[in-house]
Design an enzyme around this catalytic site. Structure first.
Site, mmCIF file in Angstrom:
data_model
loop_
_atom_site.group_PDB
_atom_site.id
_atom_site.type_symbol
_atom_site.label_atom_id
_atom_site.label_comp_id
_atom_site.label_asym_id
_atom_site.label_seq_id
_atom_site.Cartn_x
_atom_site.Cartn_y
_atom_site.Cartn_z
ATOM 1 N N ARG A 63 0.866 -1.189 0.000
ATOM 2 C CA ARG A 63 0.000 0.000 0.000
ATOM 3 C C ARG A 63 0.899 1.235 0.000
ATOM 4 N NH1 ARG A 63 -2.828 2.932 4.657
ATOM 5 N NH2 ARG A 63 -4.016 4.443 3.444
ATOM 6 N N HIS A 116 -2.770 11.112 0.673
ATOM 7 C CA HIS A 116 -2.319 10.853 2.048
ATOM 8 C C HIS A 116 -1.677 12.150 2.557
ATOM 9 C CE1 HIS A 116 -1.077 7.420 4.931
ATOM 10 N NE2 HIS A 116 -0.728 8.542 5.531
ATOM 11 N N GLU A 130 -7.621 8.624 5.845
ATOM 12 C CA GLU A 130 -7.936 9.253 7.126
ATOM 13 C C GLU A 130 -8.372 10.720 7.006
ATOM 14 O OE1 GLU A 130 -4.441 8.623 9.526
ATOM 15 O OE2 GLU A 130 -4.796 6.491 9.701
ATOM 16 N N ASN A 183 -8.163 1.756 9.566
ATOM 17 C CA ASN A 183 -6.890 1.932 10.278
ATOM 18 C C ASN A 183 -7.166 1.967 11.773
ATOM 19 O OD1 ASN A 183 -5.862 2.253 7.741
ATOM 20 N ND2 ASN A 183 -5.227 4.389 7.998
ATOM 21 N N TYR A 203 -5.239 1.886 15.741
ATOM 22 C CA TYR A 203 -4.044 1.868 16.598
ATOM 23 C C TYR A 203 -4.389 1.746 18.077
ATOM 24 C CZ TYR A 203 -1.418 3.196 12.482
ATOM 25 O OH TYR A 203 -0.848 3.193 11.241
ATOM 26 N N GLU A 231 -4.136 -0.215 7.997
ATOM 27 C CA GLU A 231 -3.004 0.168 8.856
ATOM 28 C C GLU A 231 -3.229 -0.386 10.254
ATOM 29 O OE1 GLU A 231 -1.972 4.355 9.193
ATOM 30 O OE2 GLU A 231 -2.228 4.616 7.024
#
Ligand code: IFM
Length: 443
Positions: free
Chosen positions: A83, A126, A171, A297, A299, A353
């Site tokens: 990616r 991005h 995002e 994504n 985290y 991600e």
């Protein structure tokens, strides 16, 4: 370290169809800044006190020159997919035409990936908005969405069949909230009256780009990548629960609900009119184009308590935390995927991600990043748990292939499964990288 990443034998994530990949983004790795137009992150880096170590993206990992070695490195990890993102200011001129040199840079990479049978997952935005567009208002200017559409039309036509999947945006929460509401990311604007307006234009850009891709690239899998930080309440009190629900709508649902339901969360009606987006008739239909997949994504999570002025207040994340201060709480990953699946009628999900910033040290040519290894193990399990609960997940991308420019943190935070020595540009596969490789090849 001899530990292995493992999954239950019956796991769908051990099927050869499940896509494993590594991810990067243009500004974070490329360098080669003199060969493209300036972007908002160049300007932000040049502004004192914006980036912790005062660094910039002029050289980064010098991927602009080292891309051949980097693709060989990716191949050596045995991944199914890579990616990457396209730098808009590298491929489009101020006049809105293709820049052949910039296009050639990516064509070379895409051809190399194809020849090695590695699927290219291409993100079209991005965060590196051309500075000349920011000078005209950036994402606060509705016209930027149309400029994005035109760029997507040109570049997707130029790439032809070299791409497996397109993501319109990475995002949009970060681009709009961090960039235009609290100003900790480029372009560094601060104001509640900006964030939602920027977000709306980003979502509009997504919808317009999806319409274009349906024509220029009907055979690729086209979608968007959203980040989610699930919101939990500090206590079971009704007030704290309401605070967490409000934060969830403000930070998470705000970006997904328009795409899959064609409307903003109801909290829009609680915001002062001046803080609301400027919605033109027909916008929500454009934004809610069908997508072939959703990129997720993840985290960490966030914990909230009630606050009488701002609706919610985020408390300090408890331990354990990664080096960037984010709590390690894999259960939130499963909870998130299950709740999204329940709430929306979704296409297949790719985890685009997931990863950890760890204060790695290289000793005798080795990086024993046990804490990152553990993070990956826990989060792979969390995805597997969600799949067992009925969520359709088709792939997983580690963030990141290699250490790189971590935005406002500069080069101080390392997310790679490959270590980068920024003085020599030598890459060293970390133990987590070897473990990821073994997981993939042992399927
Ligand atoms: O490095 C970033 C990436 O660019 C976008 N998602 C989160 C990562 C870690 O902060």
């Amino acid at each position: 370290m001899t530990a292995k990443l493992s999954l239950p034998q019956s796991s769908k994530m051990l099927s050869k169809d499940f896509v494993y990949g590594v991810a990067t983004a243009s500004f974070q790795i490329e360098g080669g800044a003199s060969k493209r137009l300036p972007c908002i992150w160049d300007t932000f880096c040049d502004t004192p006190n914006k980036v912790v170590d005062g660094s910039n993206g002029q050289t980064a990992c010098d991927h602009f020159h080292l891309w051949k070695e980097d693709i060989a490195l990716i191949d050596s990890l045995g991944v199914d997919a890579y990616r990457l993102s396209i730098s808009w200011p590298r491929v489009i001129t101020k006049e809105g035409k293709l820049n052949p040199e910039g296009v050639q840079f990516y064509t070379n990479i895409l051809e190399s990936l194809k020849s090695r049978n590695i699927k290219a997952f291409v993100t079209l935005y991005h965060w590196d908005l051309p500075q000349y567009l920011e000078d005209e208002g950036g994402w606060l200017n509705r016209n930027t969405a149309y400029k994005f559409r035109d760029y997507v039309e040109l570049i997707s036509t130029a790439f032809g069949d070299l791409v497996h999947s397109y993501a319109t945006l990475n995002e949009p929460f970060c681009s709009s909230f961090l960039g235009y509401e609290v100003g900790v990311h480029a372009p560094g604007k601060v104001g509640k009256e900006y964030g939602r307006k920027a977000a709306h234009h980003l979502l509009l850009a997504h919808g317009l780009a999806m319409q274009v891709l349906a024509k220029t690239s009907p055979n690729t899998k086209n979608g968007i990548v959203l980040n989610f930080t699930p919101c939990y309440s500090e206590t079971d009190s009704a007030a704290d629960k309401q605070a967490a629900a409000f934060a969830d709508d403000y930070f998470n649902q705000w970006y997904i609900q328009p795409i899959y339901e064609g409307k903003y969360p109801d909290i829009i009606n609680k915001l002062p009119i001046a803080h609301r987006p400027d919605i033109v008739e027909g916008d929500m239909e454009i934004i809610s184009q069908p997508t072939d997949y959703l990129g997720v994504n993840f985290y960490t999570r966030a914990i909230y308590r009630y606050d009488d002025k701002e609706y919610f207040f985020q408390i300090e994340p408890p331990e354990p935390r990664t080096d960037i201060g984010w709590e390690i709480y894999p259960q939130a990953f499963t909870d998130l995927l299950v709740s999204l699946n329940e709430k929306y009628s979704l296409p297949p999900i790719y985890i685009t991600e997931n990863g950890a910033s760890i204060d790695d040290v290289i000793v005798a040519g080795k990086v024993e990043d046990v804490r990152r290894f553990n993070y990956y193990q826990q989060h792979l399990n969390a995805v597997n748990d969600a799949i067992e609960k009925g969520v359709v997940v088709h792939g997983y991308f580690a963030w990141s292939l290699m250490d790189n420019f971590e935005w406002a943190e500069g080069y101080l935070k390392r997310f790679g499964i490959v270590y980068v020595d920024y003085d020599t540009q030598i890459r060293t596969i970390k133990q987590s990288g070897y473990a990821y490789k073994a997981l993939i090849s042992n399927r």
